[in-house]
Design an enzyme around this catalytic site. Structure first.
Site, short mmCIF file in Angstrom:
data_model
loop_
_atom_site.label_atom_id
_atom_site.label_comp_id
_atom_site.label_asym_id
_atom_site.label_seq_id
_atom_site.Cartn_x
_atom_site.Cartn_y
_atom_site.Cartn_z
N ARG A 185 -10.31 16.53 14.55
CA ARG A 185 -8.87 16.76 14.59
C ARG A 185 -8.39 17.73 13.51
O ARG A 185 -7.28 17.61 12.98
CB ARG A 185 -8.11 15.43 14.48
CG ARG A 185 -8.38 14.48 15.62
CD ARG A 185 -7.98 15.06 16.98
NE ARG A 185 -8.37 14.17 18.05
CZ ARG A 185 -9.53 14.23 18.71
NH1 ARG A 185 -10.41 15.19 18.41
NH2 ARG A 185 -9.81 13.40 19.67
N SER A 234 -1.35 9.84 20.16
CA SER A 234 -1.79 9.16 18.95
C SER A 234 -1.04 9.71 17.74
O SER A 234 -0.93 10.92 17.56
CB SER A 234 -3.29 9.34 18.75
OG SER A 234 -4.01 8.74 19.80
N GLU A 308 -1.95 12.41 12.48
CA GLU A 308 -2.43 13.41 13.43
C GLU A 308 -1.29 14.33 13.83
O GLU A 308 -1.49 15.47 14.24
CB GLU A 308 -3.02 12.71 14.67
CG GLU A 308 -3.64 13.64 15.67
CD GLU A 308 -4.42 12.91 16.75
OE1 GLU A 308 -4.35 13.35 17.91
OE2 GLU A 308 -5.10 11.92 16.43
#
Length: 317
Positions: A185, A234, A308
């Site tokens: 990520r 998320s 995130e």
């Protein structure tokens, strides 16, 4: 005079072909994020091509105007006070093509403004595998490159051979796969550059197999994730060897709400915006909820959750 009109006058953009850059003054950012939150951007700009983008960046650089790059808005939280300066979106730069469909059909080029769905559809039609993971990834290719977006089926790092960007002064830069520094990520693509396009190397796969795997992924996500609420997917990355959702749920936080912001009762790592409550939808409440969740998980598990989601802009005055 509004912020946007004053900024546009200061920029003194050069003569460009008609329609080269779409400009909107004082544009509400809630129109451009999946959370539907955020105050106004002083100036919202969508260049039609890379030459127009380079010209705009050079003007901003000379004038000392701050620039923010925004993709599909699916991983973005804009504060209620909005964004100062120019917000650049590549939503008109959406080409996906094969430079040599006969000699090297596995090579695919894509502009950063293309949606992940458009890229996946093109690869499926060409019977090229490697992008099946995009069946679970919303947003634009540019944003996906920067955060190495993916699912359990794969990530961008598996298929990217080169990324082409523009620096803040408009100059061009190319990076091969190793220089991109892809990891979970994240990547080493600089925050002060805008990814414009990428080269991908895929591999032959029957269309039926691709469609079956993508359908399975989408069904899995449909069963596990909330629907009917504004969200970014998320909110936190998974800590090494753990799942953020499990830690949040174990801390007893499912259903916790501040204003219209809520820890989803369906999936604890989805912090969502409810529109069916008698509370205004505010970025400030979602940020407060994020802080509450991080504190509770740290206290319960000794783990610091990392966002995130990208947070930009100013708080409301």
């Amino acid at each position: 005079m509004t912020r946007g009109s004053a900024l546009l006058a200061d920029l003194a953009l050069p003569e460009l072909p008609p329609g080269a850059i779409e400009l909107r003054q004082d544009e509400p950012m809630r129109r451009h994020t999946t959370l539907r939150l955020g105050g106004p951007a002083d100036l919202w700009a969508r260049p039609a091509d890379e030459a127009s983008l380079a010209a705009l960046l050079a003007c901003c650089d000379r004038a000392g105007v701050p620039v923010c790059f925004v993709g599909g808005g699916s991983n973005l939280l804009v504060r209620d006070g909005g964004i100062r300066g120019v917000v650049i979106n590549l939503g008109r730069m959406t080409r996906v093509w094969q430079p040599d469909p006969e000699g090297a059909p596995e090579q695919v080029e894509v502009e950063a403004g293309a949606t992940t769905g458009k890229l996946l559809l093109a690869a499926t039609q060409w019977q090229l595998g490697g992008l099946e993971f995009l069946g679970g990834v919303p947003g634009s290719v540019g944003g996906g490159l920067i955060m190495n977006a993916g699912t359990y089926l794969g990530e961008f790092t598996r298929v990217v051979t080169e990324v082409r960007s523009r620096r803040r002064d408009g100059s061009a830069v190319r990076r091969d796969h190793a220089a991109c520094g892809f990891r979970y990520r994240a990547s080493d693509l600089p925050a002060d550059e805008v990814a414009c396009a990428a080269s991908l190397r895929l591999w032959p796969r029957p269309r039926a197999e691709i469609e079956a795997e993508v359908a399975s992924l989408r069904e899995r996500r449909k069963q596990r994730e909330p629907s009917g609420v504004d969200n970014n997917g998320s909110t936190f990355t998974n800590p090494p060897g753990e799942f953020a959702g499990r830690l949040i749920e174990a801390a007893g936080l499912k259903g916790l709400r501040i204003g219209a912001a809520e820890v989803s009762p369906v999936h604890a790592n989805w912090l969502v915006i409810r529109r069916d409550v008698d509370e205004p939808a505010r970025a400030a409440d979602l940020l407060a909820l994020i802080g509450r969740v991080r504190e509770a998980v740290q206290a319960a598990h000794g783990v610091t959750l990392e966002l995130e989601v990208k947070v930009v802009g100013e708080a409301a005055q």
